[in-house]
Design an enzyme around this catalytic site. Sequence first.
Site, PDB file in Angstrom:
ATOM      1  N   SER A   7       1.006  -1.222  -0.023  1.00  0.00           N
ATOM      2  CA  SER A   7      -0.108   0.021  -0.046  1.00  0.00           C
ATOM      3  C   SER A   7       0.891   1.432  -0.113  1.00  0.00           C
ATOM      4  O   SER A   7       1.586   1.554   0.754  1.00  0.00           O
ATOM      5  CB  SER A   7      -0.980  -0.009   1.262  1.00  0.00           C
ATOM      6  OG  SER A   7      -1.321   1.299   1.360  1.00  0.00           O
ATOM      7  N   HIS A  32      -1.119  -1.173  -4.326  1.00  0.00           N
ATOM      8  CA  HIS A  32      -2.375  -0.745  -3.769  1.00  0.00           C
ATOM      9  C   HIS A  32      -2.420   0.714  -3.585  1.00  0.00           C
ATOM     10  O   HIS A  32      -1.466   1.173  -3.059  1.00  0.00           O
ATOM     11  CB  HIS A  32      -2.572  -1.557  -2.312  1.00  0.00           C
ATOM     12  CG  HIS A  32      -3.956  -1.293  -1.698  1.00  0.00           C
ATOM     13  ND1 HIS A  32      -5.094  -2.139  -2.136  1.00  0.00           N
ATOM     14  CD2 HIS A  32      -4.241  -0.709  -0.813  1.00  0.00           C
ATOM     15  CE1 HIS A  32      -6.123  -1.962  -1.263  1.00  0.00           C
ATOM     16  NE2 HIS A  32      -5.826  -0.939  -0.502  1.00  0.00           N
ATOM     17  N   ASP A  34      -4.555   3.858  -1.972  1.00  0.00           N
ATOM     18  CA  ASP A  34      -5.766   4.301  -1.264  1.00  0.00           C
ATOM     19  C   ASP A  34      -6.187   5.513  -1.293  1.00  0.00           C
ATOM     20  O   ASP A  34      -5.403   6.536  -1.065  1.00  0.00           O
ATOM     21  CB  ASP A  34      -5.348   4.127   0.324  1.00  0.00           C
ATOM     22  CG  ASP A  34      -5.146   2.551   0.561  1.00  0.00           C
ATOM     23  OD1 ASP A  34      -6.021   1.805   0.542  1.00  0.00           O
ATOM     24  OD2 ASP A  34      -4.061   2.144   1.334  1.00  0.00           O
ATOM     25  N   MET A  36      -8.877   8.310  -0.033  1.00  0.00           N
ATOM     26  CA  MET A  36     -10.003   8.545   1.133  1.00  0.00           C
ATOM     27  C   MET A  36     -10.580   9.997   0.841  1.00  0.00           C
ATOM     28  O   MET A  36      -9.636  10.866   0.622  1.00  0.00           O
ATOM     29  CB  MET A  36      -9.200   8.511   2.587  1.00  0.00           C
ATOM     30  CG  MET A  36      -8.436   7.397   2.705  1.00  0.00           C
ATOM     31  SD  MET A  36      -7.530   7.309   4.372  1.00  0.00           S
ATOM     32  CE  MET A  36      -6.672   5.701   4.171  1.00  0.00           C
ATOM     33  N   HIS A  65      -8.202   1.376  -4.175  1.00  0.00           N
ATOM     34  CA  HIS A  65      -9.090   1.054  -3.254  1.00  0.00           C
ATOM     35  C   HIS A  65      -9.861   2.363  -2.845  1.00  0.00           C
ATOM     36  O   HIS A  65      -9.160   3.329  -2.125  1.00  0.00           O
ATOM     37  CB  HIS A  65      -8.390   0.539  -1.781  1.00  0.00           C
ATOM     38  CG  HIS A  65      -9.228   0.346  -0.923  1.00  0.00           C
ATOM     39  ND1 HIS A  65      -8.934   0.134   0.583  1.00  0.00           N
ATOM     40  CD2 HIS A  65     -10.643   0.159  -0.540  1.00  0.00           C
ATOM     41  CE1 HIS A  65      -9.636   0.007   1.531  1.00  0.00           C
ATOM     42  NE2 HIS A  65     -11.005  -0.296   0.710  1.00  0.00           N
ATOM     43  N   MET A  67     -12.189   4.626  -0.959  1.00  0.00           N
ATOM     44  CA  MET A  67     -12.766   4.875   0.436  1.00  0.00           C
ATOM     45  C   MET A  67     -13.416   6.021   0.427  1.00  0.00           C
ATOM     46  O   MET A  67     -13.020   6.919   1.313  1.00  0.00           O
ATOM     47  CB  MET A  67     -11.662   4.574   1.665  1.00  0.00           C
ATOM     48  CG  MET A  67     -11.304   3.028   1.744  1.00  0.00           C
ATOM     49  SD  MET A  67      -9.629   3.132   2.867  1.00  0.00           S
ATOM     50  CE  MET A  67      -8.626   3.563   1.603  1.00  0.00           C
ATOM     51  N   MET A 136     -11.607  -6.261   4.534  1.00  0.00           N
ATOM     52  CA  MET A 136     -10.910  -4.963   5.543  1.00  0.00           C
ATOM     53  C   MET A 136     -10.683  -5.689   6.778  1.00  0.00           C
ATOM     54  O   MET A 136     -11.576  -6.065   7.384  1.00  0.00           O
ATOM     55  CB  MET A 136     -11.711  -3.988   5.795  1.00  0.00           C
ATOM     56  CG  MET A 136     -11.747  -2.813   4.589  1.00  0.00           C
ATOM     57  SD  MET A 136     -10.236  -2.327   3.887  1.00  0.00           S
ATOM     58  CE  MET A 136      -9.223  -1.571   5.288  1.00  0.00           C
ATOM     59  N   GLY A 141      -9.117   3.785   7.006  1.00  0.00           N
ATOM     60  CA  GLY A 141      -8.842   5.156   7.358  1.00  0.00           C
ATOM     61  C   GLY A 141      -7.496   5.303   7.725  1.00  0.00           C
ATOM     62  O   GLY A 141      -7.016   6.646   7.450  1.00  0.00           O
ATOM     63  N   PHE A 142      -6.775   4.591   8.107  1.00  0.00           N
ATOM     64  CA  PHE A 142      -5.481   4.778   8.713  1.00  0.00           C
ATOM     65  C   PHE A 142      -4.590   3.610   8.414  1.00  0.00           C
ATOM     66  O   PHE A 142      -5.133   2.345   8.709  1.00  0.00           O
ATOM     67  CB  PHE A 142      -5.345   5.351  10.025  1.00  0.00           C
ATOM     68  CG  PHE A 142      -6.114   6.402  10.516  1.00  0.00           C
ATOM     69  CD1 PHE A 142      -5.616   7.773  10.329  1.00  0.00           C
ATOM     70  CD2 PHE A 142      -7.434   6.450  10.674  1.00  0.00           C
ATOM     71  CE1 PHE A 142      -6.405   8.942  10.413  1.00  0.00           C
ATOM     72  CE2 PHE A 142      -8.385   7.281  10.812  1.00  0.00           C
ATOM     73  CZ  PHE A 142      -7.691   8.906  10.895  1.00  0.00           C
ATOM     74  N   GLY A 143      -3.249   3.566   7.922  1.00  0.00           N
ATOM     75  CA  GLY A 143      -2.387   2.592   8.015  1.00  0.00           C
ATOM     76  C   GLY A 143      -1.947   2.523   9.728  1.00  0.00           C
ATOM     77  O   GLY A 143      -2.237   3.052  10.457  1.00  0.00           O
ATOM     78  N   GLY A 144      -1.373   1.198   9.834  1.00  0.00           N
ATOM     79  CA  GLY A 144      -0.584   1.129  11.100  1.00  0.00           C
ATOM     80  C   GLY A 144      -1.445   0.571  12.109  1.00  0.00           C
ATOM     81  O   GLY A 144      -1.027   0.596  13.213  1.00  0.00           O
ATOM     82  N   ASP A 174      -6.897  -6.396   3.702  1.00  0.00           N
ATOM     83  CA  ASP A 174      -6.144  -5.252   3.726  1.00  0.00           C
ATOM     84  C   ASP A 174      -6.104  -4.702   5.207  1.00  0.00           C
ATOM     85  O   ASP A 174      -7.524  -4.496   5.649  1.00  0.00           O
ATOM     86  CB  ASP A 174      -6.671  -4.004   2.919  1.00  0.00           C
ATOM     87  CG  ASP A 174      -6.333  -2.686   2.782  1.00  0.00           C
ATOM     88  OD1 ASP A 174      -5.242  -2.805   3.300  1.00  0.00           O
ATOM     89  OD2 ASP A 174      -6.849  -2.095   2.108  1.00  0.00           O
ATOM     90  N   GLY A 175      -5.200  -4.791   5.904  1.00  0.00           N
ATOM     91  CA  GLY A 175      -4.981  -3.912   7.240  1.00  0.00           C
ATOM     92  C   GLY A 175      -4.299  -4.820   8.141  1.00  0.00           C
ATOM     93  O   GLY A 175      -4.709  -6.088   8.496  1.00  0.00           O
ATOM     94  N   GLY A 176      -3.391  -4.241   8.748  1.00  0.00           N
ATOM     95  CA  GLY A 176      -2.553  -4.861   9.769  1.00  0.00           C
ATOM     96  C   GLY A 176      -1.765  -6.229   9.350  1.00  0.00           C
ATOM     97  O   GLY A 176      -1.768  -7.155  10.173  1.00  0.00           O
ATOM     98  N   GLY A 196       0.916  -2.211   4.191  1.00  0.00           N
ATOM     99  CA  GLY A 196       1.349  -1.051   4.391  1.00  0.00           C
ATOM    100  C   GLY A 196       2.552  -0.769   5.085  1.00  0.00           C
ATOM    101  O   GLY A 196       3.666  -1.079   4.587  1.00  0.00           O
ATOM    102  N   SER A 197       2.198  -0.333   6.368  1.00  0.00           N
ATOM    103  CA  SER A 197       3.191   0.125   7.319  1.00  0.00           C
ATOM    104  C   SER A 197       4.263  -1.134   7.531  1.00  0.00           C
ATOM    105  O   SER A 197       5.537  -0.733   7.432  1.00  0.00           O
ATOM    106  CB  SER A 197       2.779   0.573   8.500  1.00  0.00           C
ATOM    107  OG  SER A 197       1.689  -0.261   9.030  1.00  0.00           O
TER     108      SER A 197
HETATM  109  C1  DX5 Z   1      -6.656   1.554   5.424  1.00  0.00           C
HETATM  110  C2  DX5 Z   1      -6.129   1.082   4.228  1.00  0.00           C
HETATM  111  C3  DX5 Z   1      -4.775   0.340   3.935  1.00  0.00           C
HETATM  112  C4  DX5 Z   1      -3.580   0.670   4.799  1.00  0.00           C
HETATM  113  C5  DX5 Z   1      -3.268  -0.502   5.170  1.00  0.00           C
HETATM  114  O1  DX5 Z   1      -7.539   1.965   5.489  1.00  0.00           O
HETATM  115  O2  DX5 Z   1      -7.127   0.766   3.327  1.00  0.00           O
HETATM  116  O3  DX5 Z   1      -4.627  -0.021   2.630  1.00  0.00           O
HETATM  117  O4  DX5 Z   1      -2.747   1.087   3.804  1.00  0.00           O
HETATM  118  O5  DX5 Z   1      -2.066  -0.232   6.063  1.00  0.00           O
HETATM  119  P1  DX5 Z   1      -1.425  -1.347   7.128  1.00  0.00           P
HETATM  120  O6  DX5 Z   1      -0.811  -2.499   6.563  1.00  0.00           O
HETATM  121  O7  DX5 Z   1      -0.323  -0.371   7.714  1.00  0.00           O
HETATM  122  O8  DX5 Z   1      -2.598  -1.759   8.009  1.00  0.00           O
HETATM  123 ZN    ZN Z   2      -6.751  -0.192   1.094  1.00  0.00          ZN
END
Ligand code: DX5
Ligand code: ZN
Length: 214
Positions: A7, A32, A34, A36, A65, A67, A136, A141-144, A174-176, A196-197
């Site tokens: 991401s 990917h 994102d 928002m 993606h 959002m 999801m 909304g947020f990475g990490g 997607d996520g974590g 992502g992170s």
């Molecule tokens: C969150 C995004 C994800 C995000 C994932 O809303 O849709 O794609 O970048 O980041 P990590 O891998 O850090 O959870």
């Molecule tokens: Zn995403």
Amino acid sequence: MTKLFPSLLAADFLYLDKELNALEEAGVDGLHFDVMDGQFVPNISVGLPVLNAVRRGTNLPIDVHLMIEEPEHYVEHFANYGANMISVHVEATSHIHSVIQKIKDKDVKAGVAINPGTPVSLIEPLLSIIDYVLVMTVNPGFGGQVFIDSCLEKVKYLATLRNELNLNYEIEVDGGINENTANKVIEYGATMLVAGSYFFQQADYSTAAKQLKG
Ligand code: DX5
Ligand code: ZN
């Protein structure tokens, strides 16, 4: 073989060009991207001008993606700017079937995304017309953020349904996603991982990609 789509949200935007080259060298399967809008999710990220730059900077497939609320007004623009895949949230529109049709009409792969609180049953009528489901595993909304374990059952159910119905949609998660959760989601049936992170914190993207894909 599981596909990995890092991401870009967690990439260093100051050095986007270098990041794109490093991702290509690392052998990832795509990117990917994102988007928002500050309405559907409580954050604002990037949109069409950045997609335009990324498209010029890489030949890797780009998975957008969305959002955003009422994605029906924007999918054609994202397709025109070079998206290869576009996912929209079932929670963000009253017209999910027609949005998917609009994406497919542009010859772009169409996905439907579901939040952690949304059951698979809501999208069952769509499974035969989509190319992928985005599950999801954090609230968007947020990475990490921390992976939500209870979403795993949805991955498993989608894998079972795919067999029973003889369909071949991808199951994207997607996520974590990190070195611990990647194995779990693959075991439950995920075929595409977004990271992502965790991914961008690794010094060597190549090793990270191999590790996550298992
Ligand atoms: C969150 C995004 C994800 C995000 C994932 O809303 O849709 O794609 O970048 O980041 P990590 O891998 O850090 O959870
Ligand atoms: Zn995403």
